[in-house]
Design a protein around this motif. Structure first.
Motif, short mmCIF file in Angstrom:
data_model
loop_
_atom_site.label_atom_id
_atom_site.label_comp_id
_atom_site.label_asym_id
_atom_site.label_seq_id
_atom_site.Cartn_x
_atom_site.Cartn_y
_atom_site.Cartn_z
N UNK A 1 76.72 -37.87 -41.32
CA UNK A 1 75.86 -37.34 -40.26
C UNK A 1 76.12 -35.85 -40.06
N UNK A 2 77.40 -35.46 -40.09
CA UNK A 2 77.73 -34.04 -39.95
C UNK A 2 77.30 -33.23 -41.15
N UNK A 3 77.41 -33.82 -42.34
CA UNK A 3 77.02 -33.13 -43.56
C UNK A 3 75.52 -32.85 -43.56
N UNK B 1 84.94 -46.20 -45.75
CA UNK B 1 83.48 -46.34 -45.63
C UNK B 1 83.03 -46.01 -44.21
N UNK B 2 83.78 -46.45 -43.22
CA UNK B 2 83.45 -46.17 -41.82
C UNK B 2 83.49 -44.67 -41.55
N UNK B 3 84.57 -44.03 -42.01
CA UNK B 3 84.70 -42.59 -41.81
C UNK B 3 83.60 -41.84 -42.57
N UNK B 4 83.26 -42.33 -43.77
CA UNK B 4 82.22 -41.68 -44.57
C UNK B 4 80.86 -41.73 -43.90
N UNK B 5 80.57 -42.84 -43.21
CA UNK B 5 79.29 -42.92 -42.50
C UNK B 5 79.23 -41.91 -41.37
#
Length: 127
Positions: free
Chosen positions: A54-56, A46-50
C-alpha cells in the motif's frame, strides 16, 4: 471426562501445513515441524508485504503526480495545496491515473489548483 482421540484432526492439520509448504526447499516442505516453522515465518512476511504494498503504490502515485505537475509548471506540494484550497476531493490514485491516461484533464486540475493557491506574501524585512 471423555477421552479425545486426535488421529483424524492431527493428520488433517499436518496435511494442511505440508500442502501449504509444498513449494519450499528441502526439509521445509517434507518435515512437519520444519514446515510449520517456515509457514509461520512465511505468513508473517506475507502480512507485512500486504501492508508495504500500500505504501509502495502511494509512493508511485506521488511520483507520477509530481512529474505531471512539474510538466505543467507547479510542484507536487503546491498542486496538492491548491486542490485542497479549491475544495477538489480527488485521491492520489485517481490523480495518478489522470496524469498517465488523460493529461488534458490533469492540466485542467492544475489550472484549478493554481487559481486557488494563495499569493505568496512578500517579505518586507529582507527589503
Amino acid at each position: 471426562m471423555a477421552r479425545v482421540k486426535r488421529a483424524v484432526n492431527a493428520h488433517k492439520k499436518r496435511r494442511v501445513v505440508l500442502a501449504r509448504a509444498s513449494g519450499y526447499r528441502g526439509q521445509r516442505s517434507r518435515m512437519y515441524r520444519k514446515a510449520k516453522e517456515q509457514m509461520l515465518h512465511s505468513m508473517t512476511y506475507a502480512y507485512a508485504g500486504r501492508k508495504d504494498r500500500k505504501g509502495a503504490f502511494r509512493r508511485l502515485w506521488i511520483q507520477r503526480i509530481n512529474a505531471a505537475a512539474r510538466a505543467d509548471g507547479i510542484t507536487y506540494n503546491r498542486f496538492i495545496q491548491g486542490l485542497k484550497a479549491a475544495g477538489v476531493d480527488v485521491d492520489r490514485r485517481m490523480l495518478a491515473e489522470l496524469a498517465v491516461s488523460d493529461p488534458a484533464a490533469f492540466s485542467e486540475l492544475v489550472k484549478v489548483a493554481k487559481g486557488a493557491l494563495p499569493e505568496p506574501v512578500a517579505d518586507t524585512a529582507a527589503a
